[in-house]
Enzyme design. Structure first.
Site, PDB file in Angstrom:
ATOM      1  N   LYS A  23       0.861  -1.188   0.000  1.00 32.67           N
ATOM      2  CA  LYS A  23       0.000   0.000   0.000  1.00 32.67           C
ATOM      3  C   LYS A  23       0.891   1.230   0.000  1.00 32.67           C
ATOM      4  CE  LYS A  23      -2.320   0.665   3.802  1.00 32.67           C
ATOM      5  NZ  LYS A  23      -3.394   0.523   4.809  1.00 32.67           N
ATOM      6  N   CYS A  40      -0.636  15.293  -5.802  1.00 29.82           N
ATOM      7  CA  CYS A  40      -1.198  14.581  -6.950  1.00 29.82           C
ATOM      8  C   CYS A  40      -2.291  13.608  -6.521  1.00 29.82           C
ATOM      9  CB  CYS A  40      -0.082  13.806  -7.658  1.00 29.82           C
ATOM     10  SG  CYS A  40      -0.648  12.812  -9.046  1.00 29.82           S
ATOM     11  N   HIS A  55      -1.728  15.768 -14.731  1.00 26.10           N
ATOM     12  CA  HIS A  55      -3.179  15.533 -14.809  1.00 26.10           C
ATOM     13  C   HIS A  55      -3.783  16.220 -16.035  1.00 26.10           C
ATOM     14  CE1 HIS A  55      -2.728  19.241 -12.344  1.00 26.10           C
ATOM     15  NE2 HIS A  55      -3.729  19.638 -13.110  1.00 26.10           N
TER      16      HIS A  55
HETATM   17 FE1  FES Z   1      -1.539  14.235 -10.655  1.00 30.06          FE
HETATM   18 FE2  FES Z   1      -1.542  16.879 -10.921  1.00 30.06          FE
HETATM   19  S1  FES Z   1      -2.986  15.668  -9.930  1.00 30.06           S
HETATM   20  S2  FES Z   1      -0.097  15.469 -11.659  1.00 30.06           S
END
Ligand code: FES
Length: 76
Positions: A23, A40, A55
């Site tokens: 995990k 992230c 993202h």
């Molecule tokens: Fe994953 Fe920005 S949320 S790189």
């Protein structure tokens, strides 16, 4: 979830980060967050657990709508 049904690797949210551990958990002391940190949530960042903007490409390529978690001090 350990003991749960196996799913295809292609369905994993986490494709490649720390696959040797059961995990992936990251912990930070609140005192070390400073004024602002951007974390992230898409699992694509090369600076994971911090967001590096990956993202945006993921959303463009897939039509998804994921984005980071921003922790910051209140603007006073
Ligand atoms: Fe994953 Fe920005 S949320 S790189």
């Amino acid at each position: 979830c350990q003991g749960g049904p196996a799913v295809k690797e292609s369905e994993w949210v986490n494709k490649k980060l720390k696959k040797e551990v059961p995990k992936v958990v990251d912990s930070f002391d609140i005192e070390d967050v400073g004024d602002k940190k951007v974390f992230c949530r898409c699992w694509k960042s090369k600076k994971f657990p911090y967001c590096d903007g990956s993202h945006t490409g993921h959303n463009t390529d897939t039509g998804d709508n994921v984005g980071p978690l921003i922790i910051k001090k209140k603007d006073n």
